[in-house]
Scaffold this motif. Structure first.
Motif, PDB file in Angstrom:
ATOM      1  N   THR A  27     -57.515  -2.877  12.181  1.00 44.79           N
ATOM      2  CA  THR A  27     -58.969  -2.985  12.313  1.00 44.79           C
ATOM      3  C   THR A  27     -59.672  -1.825  11.598  1.00 44.79           C
ATOM      4  O   THR A  27     -60.672  -2.026  10.899  1.00 44.79           O
ATOM      5  CB  THR A  27     -59.371  -3.001  13.797  1.00 44.79           C
ATOM      6  N   GLN A 284     -57.713  -3.345  19.368  1.00 45.70           N
ATOM      7  CA  GLN A 284     -58.155  -2.400  18.333  1.00 45.70           C
ATOM      8  C   GLN A 284     -59.674  -2.411  18.130  1.00 45.70           C
ATOM      9  O   GLN A 284     -60.291  -1.337  18.029  1.00 45.70           O
ATOM     10  CB  GLN A 284     -57.436  -2.685  17.016  1.00 45.70           C
ATOM     11  N   GLU A 288     -62.068   0.743  18.697  1.00 50.01           N
ATOM     12  CA  GLU A 288     -62.950   1.156  17.598  1.00 50.01           C
ATOM     13  C   GLU A 288     -64.377   1.367  18.102  1.00 50.01           C
ATOM     14  O   GLU A 288     -65.100   2.248  17.619  1.00 50.01           O
ATOM     15  CB  GLU A 288     -62.918   0.105  16.489  1.00 50.01           C
ATOM     16  N   ASN A 300     -53.742   5.209  17.843  1.00 53.57           N
ATOM     17  CA  ASN A 300     -53.251   3.858  18.130  1.00 53.57           C
ATOM     18  C   ASN A 300     -51.739   3.747  17.957  1.00 53.57           C
ATOM     19  O   ASN A 300     -51.071   3.007  18.683  1.00 53.57           O
ATOM     20  CB  ASN A 300     -53.934   2.836  17.221  1.00 53.57           C
TER      21      ASN A 300
END
Length: 477
Positions: A27, A284, A288, A300
């Motif tokens: 992402t 993700q 974010e 991550n």
């Protein structure tokens, strides 16, 4: 040597095809300067393509895997991985990334060939050991890839683009292995030999793992009926046609899902896997929003590594849990599904990155523990021939539910909700699963209690009435 050679090649392929340093940061990469896509495009228009393509390709790939005898589909999977990361590296734009998700969906659907190939080239006595090797190596490759990606990003200060390059290099190494695998001469449904039919008949008469506490769940399926054995034997040394295979699969489907315990575990498998895919796929974008990668360093990779290893450890500990799954299974599913719902709610509502990471790790560990139990409980009730059918149907139902949930909640053609609202729905979804299995568990306990009371009542009645004298019986005749 006949077992060692394909096992080593499969393990090498599994390790390098799962070594994907870029995956925990996909992402961030898509939103970064290399792709410059918006969060709305990624969540609502790109990621759903994987779900839809996986669902659409799963059943055709399943049939093609058996018809083509596994190896060609393994090669197709290796090609799909290479195409995926070449496009991710070299192309840009919304349509290109949707094609990336399609090819990744093809690669995911082809995973059935990886886990079923070995059964066509080794003897049944090696199945359990070789399966353990292949699954463990694939899991270790995934954990190693996440850790390498994080170390490259945090320690070596590499760019996200470099992680994609390393992932492509790993996929290119994996691409070589399937070409050297021996070509199987038999398969489960389309191409059978007399030896295959004999092994199927033998394995259908003996459960995989038998415990006294599980007898209730094994009685309906511990042996194939005569018609199933006849179907398996009548195609000796011949190739079955598509119609015959479909008829056999449908008949086996009806026979398998008559078993209530198997049906209960399969229902949890489908429901929970649907929710698990949604949480993992969209974690993700949630991270974010909480901690933007453009402003902060993200971790991550460490989270994915820890969650994979902890999940693997939880799966290994399943065999040591002193639980009567036949009696308490539904209630255990209820409690742990509720804890999974709590983890999702924590990720969504508190919006603190470290709590979010910790909840994600616990969520994945609980899912891996329960899916391992579900796999064992289902497999222990089945003949070897029926594993692929039941596991495939369960996965297909999970993807069908996931596609429906994705279309309604995520897709821009549906509601297109923001990621925080999505996770609120996913938490509620796991709470509903918990409620369903609470009701099922209480019903199971009540049924057992009534059954015991009836047995005790019958015993008292027999003791009070006593047996009729022999002389009376003989005189009546």
């Amino acid at each position: 040597m006949s077992v060692l050679y394909p096992t080593l090649l499969l393990c090498a392929y599994g390790f390098f095809s799962n070594l994907r340093p870029s995956e925990p940061f996909l992402t961030a990469y898509l939103m970064g300067p290399d792709q410059n896509l918006t969060e709305s495009q990624i969540v609502s228009e790109i990621y759903p393509v994987w779900t839809y393509s996986y669902l659409a390709l799963l059943f055709p790939v399943f049939l093609a895997t058996d018809y083509l005898c596994y190896k060609p589909v393994l090669v197709l999977q290796a090609i799909s991985f290479v195409v995926t990361y070449v496009m991710l590296l070299k192309t840009q734009g919304l349509l290109a990334m949707q094609l990336v998700e399609f090819f990744f969906g093809l690669a995911t659907a082809s995973e059935v060939a990886y886990y079923s190939y070995i059964y066509s080239v080794v003897e049944p006595e090696h199945y359990q050991r070789v399966t353990g090797y292949c699954r463990s190596v694939a899991l270790f490759g995934s954990a190693a890839g996440s850790l390498i990606g994080q170390l490259l990003l945090s320690v070596a200060k590499a760019q996200l683009l470099h992680l994609v390059i390393v992932t492509l290099a790993s996929a290119a190494v994996a691409f070589v292995a399937p070409w050297f695998l021996p070509m199987p001469q038999r398969s489960l449904f389309f191409h059978k030999s007399s030896a295959t039919a004999e092994k199927t008949q033998q394995s259908s008469r003996t459960p995989l793992m038998v415990k006294a506490e599980d007898l209730e769940s094994k009685v309906p399926l511990s042996s194939c009926d005569d018609s199933a054995i006849t179907r398996s034997s009548e195609a000796d040394s011949q190739s079955s046609g598509l119609v015959e295979v479909m008829q056999m699969l449908f008949a086996d489907f009806l026979e398998c899902y008559k078993c209530r315990p198997l049906l209960a575990w399969s229902v949890w498998w489908a429901l929970a896997t649907c929710g698990y895919f949604q949480v993992v796929n969209y974690a993700q974008p949630l991270w974010e929003n909480i901690r933007p990668s453009k402003e902060y360093e993200i971790y991550n990779g460490y989270v994915e590594t820890l969650s994979t290893l902890l999940g693997a450890l939880a799966a290994l500990l399943v065999g040591y849990l002193p639980i009567n799954w036949a009696l308490w299974g539904e209630l255990v599913l209820c409690v742990l599904s509720l804890l999974m719902a709590v983890c999702v709610f924590v990720m969504d509502t508190l919006r603190q990155i470290w709590l979010c990471y910790a909840s994600y790790v616990l969520f994945r560990a609980m899912y891996m523990l329960l899916i391992t139990v579900a796999t064992y409980q289902i497999a222990a009730s089945l003949s070897t021939q029926r594993y692929a059918l039941v596991f495939g149907v369960n996965t297909f139902m999970a993807l069908l539910l996931q596609s429906l949930l994705t279309f309604v909640v995520v897709d821009s053609a549906g509601l297109g909700l923001d990621v925080f609202t999505q996770f609120l729905i996913y938490g509620g979804y796991f709470a509903v699963i918990s409620t369903v299995f609470l009701i099922a568990g209480l019903f199971r306990l009540a049924s057992r209690r009534r059954c015991k009371q009836d047995v005790m009542a019958d015993s008292r009645a027999e003791a009070e009435s006593g047996s009729p004298p022999i002389s009376d019986t003989s005189s009546s005749r």
